[in-house]
Design a protein around this motif. Structure first.
Motif, PDB file in Angstrom:
ATOM      1  N   ILE A  69       0.833  -1.205   0.000  1.00 51.64           N
ATOM      2  CA  ILE A  69       0.000   0.000   0.000  1.00 51.64           C
ATOM      3  C   ILE A  69       0.870   1.258   0.000  1.00 51.64           C
ATOM      4  N   ASP A  70       1.950   1.257   0.760  1.00 48.82           N
ATOM      5  CA  ASP A  70       2.840   2.419   0.765  1.00 48.82           C
ATOM      6  C   ASP A  70       3.418   2.664  -0.626  1.00 48.82           C
ATOM      7  N   ASN A  71       3.730   1.596  -1.337  1.00 46.01           N
ATOM      8  CA  ASN A  71       4.237   1.724  -2.701  1.00 46.01           C
ATOM      9  C   ASN A  71       3.163   2.283  -3.631  1.00 46.01           C
ATOM     10  N   ILE A  72       1.928   1.817  -3.479  1.00 48.17           N
ATOM     11  CA  ILE A  72       0.821   2.317  -4.305  1.00 48.17           C
ATOM     12  C   ILE A  72       0.574   3.793  -4.024  1.00 48.17           C
ATOM     13  N   ALA A  79      -8.064  12.223  -6.941  1.00 49.15           N
ATOM     14  CA  ALA A  79      -9.096  12.640  -5.985  1.00 49.15           C
ATOM     15  C   ALA A  79      -9.774  11.442  -5.338  1.00 49.15           C
ATOM     16  N   TRP A  80     -10.071  10.390  -6.126  1.00 50.39           N
ATOM     17  CA  TRP A  80     -10.750   9.233  -5.548  1.00 50.39           C
ATOM     18  C   TRP A  80      -9.864   8.579  -4.493  1.00 50.39           C
ATOM     19  N   ALA A  81      -8.610   8.317  -4.842  1.00 48.72           N
ATOM     20  CA  ALA A  81      -7.716   7.618  -3.921  1.00 48.72           C
ATOM     21  C   ALA A  81      -7.457   8.431  -2.665  1.00 48.72           C
ATOM     22  N   ASN A  82      -7.397   9.737  -2.800  1.00 54.17           N
ATOM     23  CA  ASN A  82      -7.140  10.578  -1.631  1.00 54.17           C
ATOM     24  C   ASN A  82      -8.331  10.657  -0.689  1.00 54.17           C
ATOM     25  N   ASN A  83      -9.533  10.341  -1.168  1.00 56.40           N
ATOM     26  CA  ASN A  83     -10.734  10.386  -0.336  1.00 56.40           C
ATOM     27  C   ASN A  83     -11.227   9.007   0.080  1.00 56.40           C
ATOM     28  N   ASN A  84     -10.507   7.960  -0.273  1.00 54.11           N
ATOM     29  CA  ASN A  84     -10.884   6.595   0.059  1.00 54.11           C
ATOM     30  C   ASN A  84      -9.669   5.866   0.615  1.00 54.11           C
ATOM     31  N   SER A  85      -9.901   4.683   1.099  1.00 54.47           N
ATOM     32  CA  SER A  85      -8.811   3.900   1.659  1.00 54.47           C
ATOM     33  C   SER A  85      -8.021   3.215   0.546  1.00 54.47           C
ATOM     34  N   TYR A  86      -6.731   3.384   0.584  1.00 54.31           N
ATOM     35  CA  TYR A  86      -5.861   2.739  -0.397  1.00 54.31           C
ATOM     36  C   TYR A  86      -5.865   1.218  -0.254  1.00 54.31           C
ATOM     37  N   VAL A  87      -6.309   0.726   0.893  1.00 49.58           N
ATOM     38  CA  VAL A  87      -6.278  -0.714   1.134  1.00 49.58           C
ATOM     39  C   VAL A  87      -7.165  -1.475   0.148  1.00 49.58           C
ATOM     40  N   THR A  88      -8.045  -0.783  -0.539  1.00 44.72           N
ATOM     41  CA  THR A  88      -8.857  -1.443  -1.560  1.00 44.72           C
ATOM     42  C   THR A  88      -7.982  -2.069  -2.649  1.00 44.72           C
TER      43      THR A  88
END
Length: 166
Positions: A69-72, A79-88
């Protein structure tokens, strides 16, 4: 039966409802393994989930996806990724982390509620198909508003995944 779920520490209360709904509706919980792909989950939350699965004689395994996840996060900035959990994005790596003997698994978003035994879905013969899912039912106006292109979309929150082909 192998069920995979991805979560970060913030979603553990929501995911615990999912897990309880799976355990309550599984006819043979002793044949169930919950695979939790976690990002920054606390020791206390892991213990809580372990105790919950132990009450049903189900197995639970934890996989840290912190590095993935840190790499992603370094590569994706929208905008979507910044407002949602990257763990998806952890679902992309699940078959890489699972034991190679697992042929297929059910992936569920942590905000899902299970109302029946998932064994029938799990036992579906996928042959050489990569995933089995259902078509998304969002109206086209909503898809357009979200910036989706015309076409068919599938609900990514409940999938049967062929681990060998994924």
């Amino acid at each position: 039966m192998d069920i995979c779920i991805a979560t970060d520490n913030n979603y553990v209360p929501i995911m615990s409802v999912l897990i309880l709904s799976i355990l309550d509706n599984t006819n043979k919980p002793q044949n169930l393994t919950l695979h939790i792909f976690e990002y920054g989950m606390s020791y206390n939350n892991k213990n809580l989930l372990q105790e919950m699965s132990n009450k049903y004689n189900a197995s639970i395994k934890f996989y840290s996806v912190d590095d993935y996840i840190d790499n992603i996060k370094k590569k994706i900035n929208n905008a979507w990724a910044n407002n949602n959990s990257y763990v998806t994005y952890a679902r992309l790596y699940m078959s890489d982390l699972l034991d190679e003997n697992i042929k297929q698994f059910i992936y569920l978003d942590c905000d899902t509620l299970v109302l029946g035994d998932l064994e029938k879905l799990y036992s579906y013969n996928m042959q050489d198909k990569v995933i089995a899912g259902v078509k998304d039912v969002l109206p086209n106006t909503y898809k357009t508003w979200m910036g989706f292109k015309n076409g068919e979309y599938y609900n990514a929150g409940a999938l049967l995944i062929n681990a060998k082909e994924w």
